[in-house]
Design an enzyme around this catalytic site. Structure first.
Site, PDB file in Angstrom:
ATOM      1  N   LYS A 120      49.921  32.230  34.915  1.00  0.00           N
ATOM      2  CA  LYS A 120      51.224  31.761  35.389  1.00  0.00           C
ATOM      3  C   LYS A 120      51.622  30.435  34.727  1.00  0.00           C
ATOM      4  O   LYS A 120      52.819  30.137  34.618  1.00  0.00           O
ATOM      5  CB  LYS A 120      51.210  31.631  36.915  1.00  0.00           C
ATOM      6  CG  LYS A 120      51.089  32.977  37.629  1.00  0.00           C
ATOM      7  CD  LYS A 120      52.189  33.951  37.204  1.00  0.00           C
ATOM      8  CE  LYS A 120      52.125  35.261  37.944  1.00  0.00           C
ATOM      9  NZ  LYS A 120      53.203  36.200  37.547  1.00  0.00           N
TER      10      LYS A 120
ATOM     11  N   ASP B 298      52.115  52.156  32.899  1.00  0.00           N
ATOM     12  CA  ASP B 298      51.095  51.170  33.235  1.00  0.00           C
ATOM     13  C   ASP B 298      51.225  50.017  32.241  1.00  0.00           C
ATOM     14  O   ASP B 298      50.961  50.180  31.042  1.00  0.00           O
ATOM     15  CB  ASP B 298      49.707  51.800  33.147  1.00  0.00           C
ATOM     16  CG  ASP B 298      48.588  50.840  33.542  1.00  0.00           C
ATOM     17  OD1 ASP B 298      48.888  49.660  33.841  1.00  0.00           O
ATOM     18  OD2 ASP B 298      47.426  51.265  33.538  1.00  0.00           O
TER      19      ASP B 298
ATOM     20  N   TYR C 171      44.317  33.963  37.088  1.00  0.00           N
ATOM     21  CA  TYR C 171      45.676  34.143  37.602  1.00  0.00           C
ATOM     22  C   TYR C 171      46.523  32.895  37.371  1.00  0.00           C
ATOM     23  O   TYR C 171      47.638  32.963  36.837  1.00  0.00           O
ATOM     24  CB  TYR C 171      45.648  34.474  39.091  1.00  0.00           C
ATOM     25  CG  TYR C 171      47.019  34.490  39.713  1.00  0.00           C
ATOM     26  CD1 TYR C 171      47.903  35.529  39.437  1.00  0.00           C
ATOM     27  CD2 TYR C 171      47.439  33.457  40.556  1.00  0.00           C
ATOM     28  CE1 TYR C 171      49.177  35.547  39.979  1.00  0.00           C
ATOM     29  CE2 TYR C 171      48.709  33.472  41.104  1.00  0.00           C
ATOM     30  CZ  TYR C 171      49.574  34.512  40.810  1.00  0.00           C
ATOM     31  OH  TYR C 171      50.845  34.508  41.347  1.00  0.00           O
TER      32      TYR C 171
END
Length: 266
Positions: A156, A60, A152
């Site tokens: 990025k 994980d 998110y």
């Protein structure tokens, strides 16, 4: 002697496609993801089809010490990695205050921390050998400001800037660094978010198209690549506009996603 590629997020989507394509070119593989049964099935498939060695590490990547654990497992197995593909990642969408804080924490651990930790762990060996490559999977979201995708998109942006900085630092070292910034890709990514509307109406690429563009760009030492002609405008034109204006425009474009995932606020 066959080169070895380590691919994170190899259980599905872009990561699985990278694994299949690299096996087809004779790379031995180390497949890393949380979902061990899928990795075992893929490893068996690639070994049977291409005769390559395919190792599996079930990990994980949201764990704080994930990078160190993977590096330790590689050392225990006597594996040196020539190509690192940081493909693991996931997204969240909706109103920031309504997204579970734990989910966004894990998102940053996978999208940012594990990516940096694995690069730290494996890059020195590549530099010592004078050859190798790191491929980081970013997104066109990294070029702009995306309300309702705040964490998110910011993750990025980090991937894009981090990758390009390393690409510049390592010029002439024999080690290449590539950031891949696709638009929406037809993978389980949108199922995990909970809404296909998160594609914002854009035409989706296939994982195969993304990997083909990535491998071509890596061969040419491009630094970054935006697969798909339709995504070039977003990547290269939007960042040149005033940032507050882009944030306001982005809110109007992405509001439908937030309304689809959480009840509308009057």
């Amino acid at each position: 002697m066959a080169k070895t590629a380590l691919v994170t997020g190899a259980s599905s989507g872009i990561g699985a496609e990278f694994a299949r394509r690299l096996a087809g070119t004779g790379h031995d593989l180390v497949l890393v993801a949380r979902t061990r049964p899928r990795l075992d099935a893929l490893a068996d498939e690639l070994t049977a089809r291409h005769g390559v060695r395919a190792e599996v590490i079930g990990q994980d990547l949201a764990a704080p010490d994930a990078g160190a654990l993977v590096a330790g497992e590689l050392a225990a197995r006597g594996l040196a990695v020539d190509l690192l593909v940081n493909s693991a990642g996931f997204g969240t969408a909706g109103r920031f205050e309504r997204i579970a804080a734990e989910r966004e924490h894990d998102e940053l651990m996978v999208n940012v921390v594990a990516l940096v930790d694995l690069t730290h762990a494996l890059l020195p060996g590549m530099l010592a050998r004078g050859s190798g490559a790191v491929v980081n999977i970013g997104s066109t979201a990294g070029f702009t400001i995306s309300p309702y995708f705040a964490t998110y998109a910011a993750s990025k942006t980090f991937v894009l800037n981090f990758g390009l900085a390393l690409w510049s630092e390592l010029r002439g070292s024999g080690v290449k660094v590539l950031t891949v910034a696709p638009g929406p890709v037809d993978t389980p990514f949108f199922d995990a978010i909970g809404s296909r509307k998160a594609a914002i109406g854009a035409k989706m690429s296939t994982p195969g198209q993304v990997v083909t563009a990535a491998l071509r760009a890596l061969e040419r030492d491009r630094g970054y690549v935006v697969p798909g002609r339709g995504n070039i405008g977003l990547a290269h034109l939007m960042p040149r506009r005033p940032r507050k204006l882009i944030a306001l425009i982005g809110r109007r474009v992405t509001r439908e996603v937030a309304d689809d995932l959480t009840p509308a606020i009057p």
